[in-house]
Design a protein around this motif. Structure first.
Motif, PDB file in Angstrom:
ATOM      1  N   CYS A   1      -0.821  -7.139   2.913  1.00  0.00           N
ATOM      2  CA  CYS A   1      -0.124  -7.787   4.022  1.00  0.00           C
ATOM      3  C   CYS A   1      -0.667  -9.179   4.326  1.00  0.00           C
ATOM      4  O   CYS A   1      -0.160  -9.851   5.243  1.00  0.00           O
ATOM      5  CB  CYS A   1      -0.232  -6.931   5.284  1.00  0.00           C
ATOM      6  SG  CYS A   1       0.528  -5.303   5.151  1.00  0.00           S
ATOM      7  N   LEU A   2      -1.694  -9.621   3.598  1.00  0.00           N
ATOM      8  CA  LEU A   2      -2.403 -10.846   3.952  1.00  0.00           C
ATOM      9  C   LEU A   2      -2.243 -11.918   2.880  1.00  0.00           C
ATOM     10  O   LEU A   2      -1.966 -11.633   1.715  1.00  0.00           O
ATOM     11  CB  LEU A   2      -3.884 -10.544   4.156  1.00  0.00           C
ATOM     12  CG  LEU A   2      -4.213  -9.423   5.153  1.00  0.00           C
ATOM     13  CD1 LEU A   2      -5.708  -9.163   5.172  1.00  0.00           C
ATOM     14  CD2 LEU A   2      -3.713  -9.778   6.547  1.00  0.00           C
ATOM     15  N   ASP A   3      -2.460 -13.166   3.288  1.00  0.00           N
ATOM     16  CA  ASP A   3      -2.494 -14.268   2.341  1.00  0.00           C
ATOM     17  C   ASP A   3      -3.712 -14.111   1.423  1.00  0.00           C
ATOM     18  O   ASP A   3      -4.716 -13.504   1.791  1.00  0.00           O
ATOM     19  CB  ASP A   3      -2.590 -15.602   3.078  1.00  0.00           C
ATOM     20  CG  ASP A   3      -1.287 -15.945   3.797  1.00  0.00           C
ATOM     21  OD1 ASP A   3      -0.241 -15.392   3.404  1.00  0.00           O
ATOM     22  OD2 ASP A   3      -1.328 -16.750   4.746  1.00  0.00           O
ATOM     23  N   ALA A   4      -3.608 -14.716   0.250  1.00  0.00           N
ATOM     24  CA  ALA A   4      -4.678 -14.586  -0.739  1.00  0.00           C
ATOM     25  C   ALA A   4      -6.004 -15.146  -0.245  1.00  0.00           C
ATOM     26  O   ALA A   4      -7.074 -14.710  -0.674  1.00  0.00           O
ATOM     27  CB  ALA A   4      -4.272 -15.277  -2.043  1.00  0.00           C
TER      28      ALA A   4
ATOM     29  N   VAL B   1      -8.027 -14.370  11.201  1.00  0.00           N
ATOM     30  CA  VAL B   1      -6.882 -15.227  10.886  1.00  0.00           C
ATOM     31  C   VAL B   1      -6.830 -16.387  11.870  1.00  0.00           C
ATOM     32  O   VAL B   1      -7.304 -16.297  13.005  1.00  0.00           O
ATOM     33  CB  VAL B   1      -5.555 -14.432  10.937  1.00  0.00           C
ATOM     34  CG1 VAL B   1      -5.510 -13.395   9.831  1.00  0.00           C
ATOM     35  CG2 VAL B   1      -5.370 -13.757  12.297  1.00  0.00           C
TER      36      VAL B   1
ATOM     37  N   THR C   1       1.012 -10.457  11.861  1.00  0.00           N
ATOM     38  CA  THR C   1       0.189  -9.805  10.843  1.00  0.00           C
ATOM     39  C   THR C   1      -0.124  -8.364  11.234  1.00  0.00           C
ATOM     40  O   THR C   1      -0.032  -7.444  10.411  1.00  0.00           O
ATOM     41  CB  THR C   1      -1.118 -10.584  10.642  1.00  0.00           C
ATOM     42  OG1 THR C   1      -0.814 -11.929  10.250  1.00  0.00           O
ATOM     43  CG2 THR C   1      -1.994  -9.932   9.583  1.00  0.00           C
TER      44      THR C   1
ATOM     45  N   ARG D   1      -7.289  -9.209  -3.649  1.00  0.00           N
ATOM     46  CA  ARG D   1      -7.299 -10.585  -4.128  1.00  0.00           C
ATOM     47  C   ARG D   1      -8.445 -11.347  -3.460  1.00  0.00           C
ATOM     48  O   ARG D   1      -8.238 -12.246  -2.652  1.00  0.00           O
ATOM     49  CB  ARG D   1      -5.958 -11.245  -3.779  1.00  0.00           C
ATOM     50  CG  ARG D   1      -4.745 -10.495  -4.299  1.00  0.00           C
ATOM     51  CD  ARG D   1      -3.452 -11.234  -3.963  1.00  0.00           C
ATOM     52  NE  ARG D   1      -3.277 -11.403  -2.531  1.00  0.00           N
ATOM     53  CZ  ARG D   1      -2.627 -10.540  -1.772  1.00  0.00           C
ATOM     54  NH1 ARG D   1      -2.132  -9.436  -2.290  1.00  0.00           N
ATOM     55  NH2 ARG D   1      -2.474 -10.765  -0.495  1.00  0.00           N
ATOM     56  N   GLN D   2      -9.676 -11.001  -3.753  1.00  0.00           N
ATOM     57  CA  GLN D   2     -10.817 -11.701  -3.188  1.00  0.00           C
ATOM     58  C   GLN D   2     -12.049 -11.404  -4.034  1.00  0.00           C
ATOM     59  O   GLN D   2     -12.057 -10.437  -4.794  1.00  0.00           O
ATOM     60  CB  GLN D   2     -11.051 -11.296  -1.740  1.00  0.00           C
ATOM     61  CG  GLN D   2     -11.336  -9.816  -1.552  1.00  0.00           C
ATOM     62  CD  GLN D   2     -11.423  -9.453  -0.073  1.00  0.00           C
ATOM     63  OE1 GLN D   2     -10.426  -9.413   0.620  1.00  0.00           O
ATOM     64  NE2 GLN D   2     -12.619  -9.218   0.396  1.00  0.00           N
TER      65      GLN D   2
ATOM     66  N   ARG E   1       1.961 -20.589  12.465  1.00  0.00           N
ATOM     67  CA  ARG E   1       2.813 -20.298  11.314  1.00  0.00           C
ATOM     68  C   ARG E   1       3.029 -18.804  11.199  1.00  0.00           C
ATOM     69  O   ARG E   1       4.152 -18.332  11.076  1.00  0.00           O
ATOM     70  CB  ARG E   1       2.159 -20.867  10.054  1.00  0.00           C
ATOM     71  CG  ARG E   1       3.032 -20.820   8.807  1.00  0.00           C
ATOM     72  CD  ARG E   1       2.429 -21.718   7.720  1.00  0.00           C
ATOM     73  NE  ARG E   1       1.047 -21.348   7.435  1.00  0.00           N
ATOM     74  CZ  ARG E   1       0.687 -20.517   6.445  1.00  0.00           C
ATOM     75  NH1 ARG E   1       1.617 -19.979   5.679  1.00  0.00           N
ATOM     76  NH2 ARG E   1      -0.577 -20.230   6.237  1.00  0.00           N
ATOM     77  N   TYR E   2       1.941 -18.028  11.214  1.00  0.00           N
ATOM     78  CA  TYR E   2       2.015 -16.573  11.220  1.00  0.00           C
ATOM     79  C   TYR E   2       1.127 -16.082  12.372  1.00  0.00           C
ATOM     80  O   TYR E   2      -0.089 -15.972  12.210  1.00  0.00           O
ATOM     81  CB  TYR E   2       1.529 -15.982   9.893  1.00  0.00           C
ATOM     82  CG  TYR E   2       2.445 -16.267   8.723  1.00  0.00           C
ATOM     83  CD1 TYR E   2       3.701 -15.669   8.654  1.00  0.00           C
ATOM     84  CD2 TYR E   2       2.058 -17.122   7.702  1.00  0.00           C
ATOM     85  CE1 TYR E   2       4.551 -15.923   7.593  1.00  0.00           C
ATOM     86  CE2 TYR E   2       2.902 -17.379   6.635  1.00  0.00           C
ATOM     87  CZ  TYR E   2       4.142 -16.777   6.581  1.00  0.00           C
ATOM     88  OH  TYR E   2       4.982 -17.041   5.535  1.00  0.00           O
TER      89      TYR E   2
END
Length: 456
Positions: A102-105, A121, A132, A16-17, A126-127
């Protein structure tokens, strides 16, 4: 730029990148994107790290660099040899997909080497980065499915706090790789960068890099000799040759540090050759001086696989006019397999030439008494870990007594290593051990001090 779904790995979806166009790389894209995963390359990662480091210096906002290695290089090379390039590339793409899942978009993943992926990151609470990292490690506990074939791999996950004083992006990336290697070697889900571990790895690399030059020099490697003393007459009839390295910049390097490193490389062969020829030359001088003394030399099993090993050894004995019976070759118990026909045949030929063979560190490897009946050898050297416990442990006394009796029953001479106290000496003398060596008797010493010690 568009997203390309071709060759995405196990899930069929691409990261997603942003990626370069599906139609191919432009001139500007070359070098900035990996051609296998189509992810941004190390070049873009270093650019981003430079911006992150500048931003941290300005704002103080903490960020963490995370690097994931998919497999050990040896494991990946095995996959490549067995299943080919196309399969290996699919494995890399599938591994990349697992990391991205495993990661945010909004997190950009960079393909920084063939098997390594990196991303940054925020430490916003928050995370946490550890969350992660642990998620990625857990994601790799199941086999990676590639073309319906499950590939079990052990991912290494390394973390580097970018506010820890790094100013060069390349140095931060190298530190993250070191941490990932620590993660794999410690079997921990992830590891933070440890300067101490890093320094040790860099020193090890430096030693291996400097070794070829040291082998060519005539003033870096020397031999020290530790006497073996007979319990029967309390005289020394043999010594063990031990190599010492005087590094021009680092000073004295302990053999306990550099020998294990060298044994993992082909450099162990020329190093052993240097020790053997130097020992045989020293035997020649003792022989000419009328001194009845033998030398024992540790030899790597790698040497036994060299086609020219026996010929070269025999050539040195003839060149220096040395009686082969004065030379003993030592092999550690765990290093020589009784099932290796080629190794056993070489040992038989060594004995046929008149040399003796010793099994070193007995009890620390196979610990199987049947081992003694299958190895063509003359001497058993009891591992010093047993001897060091003789002062305090009845179990050690029982084991040493049994090893001594069994070895004698099979026709071996028995040598005890690591004698450091009078109590241990007296016990070994009492059970009829043949010879001993250790600091209680004599420390390793250069040949001029050995001559004086022998006279005393």
């Amino acid at each position: 730029m568009s997203t390309d779904n071709a060759g995405a790995g196990e899930s069929g979806t691409m990261p997603r990148q942003p990626l370069p166009p599906a139609g191919g790389f432009t001139a500007e894209d070359i070098g900035r994107y990996d051609h296998v995963t189509r992810l941004p390359s190390r070049v873009q990662c270093l650019e981003q790290l430079a911006a992150d480091l500048d931003g941290i210096a300005y704002s103080g906002r903490p960020r963490t660099l995370v690097l994931v290695t998919l497999a050990e290089a040896q494991h990946f090379n095995g996959i490549l040899r067995a299943l080919g390039h196309a399969f290996s590339e699919d494995f890399i793409r599938a591994g990349a997909q697992r990391v991205i899942e495993c990661l945010d978009a909004g997190v950009t993943v960079y393909n920084v080497s063939v098997l390594s992926f990196a991303f940054v990151v925020d430490n916003d609470g928050r995370y946490p980065p550890e969350h992660t990292a642990r998620s990625i490690a857990t994601h790799f506990t199941d086999p990676v499915m590639v073309q319906d074939i499950p590939i079990q791999t052990a991912a290494g996950v390394g973390l580097v706090a970018l506010d820890a004083g790094f100013t060069a992006p390349a140095e931060a990336l190298r530190a993250a790789l070191t941490a990932a290697q620590d993660s794999r070697s410690s079997h921990h889900p992830f590891s933070y960068y440890n300067p101490g571990s890093d320094a040790a790895q860099r020193r090890a690399f430096q030693l291996l890099t400097d070794l070829p030059e040291a082998l060519e020099a005539d003033d870096q490697f020397t031999l020290h000799f530790q006497p073996r003393v007979s319990f029967a007459d309390r005289l020394s009839h043999s010594v063990e040759a031990l190599i010492r390295w005087q590094h021009p910049r680092l000073g004295w390097i302990s053999p306990a540090e550099f020998i294990p490193l060298v044994e993992t490389t082909a450099l162990i062969r020329p190093l052993t050759a240097l020790v053997l020829e130097t020992a045989i030359r020293r035997l020649s001088r003792w022989q000419d001086a009328g001194r009845d003394l033998g030398i024992s030399v540790n030899v790597s099993p790698r040497n036994l696989t060299e086609p020219e090993f026996l010929g070269r050894l025999h050539g040195w004995l003839e060149r220096y006019g040395v009686d082969p019976r004065r030379l003993e070759l030592e092999f550690t118990e765990g290093a020589v397999s009784p099932d290796n026909a080629r190794t056993l045949e070489t040992l038989r030929q060594v004995r046929a030439l008149g040399m003796t063979v010793a099994i070193d560190d007995f009890g620390s490897g196979y610990s199987n008494m049947a081992y003694l009946t299958r190895i063509p050898a003359d001497v058993v050297k009891i591992d010093k870990s047993f001897v060091l416990d003789l002062d305090s442990g009845e179990q050690a006394r029982f084991l040493v007594g049994k090893i001594n009796n069994l070895a004698h029953g099979l026709g071996f001479r028995v040598v005890a290593e690591g004698i450091e106290t009078a109590t241990a000496y007296e016990f070994l003398e009492g059970i009829g051990c043949d010879e001993g060596q250790g600091f209680h008797l004599a420390r390793p010493m250069p040949d001029d001090q050995l001559d004086a010690w022998l006279v005393r």
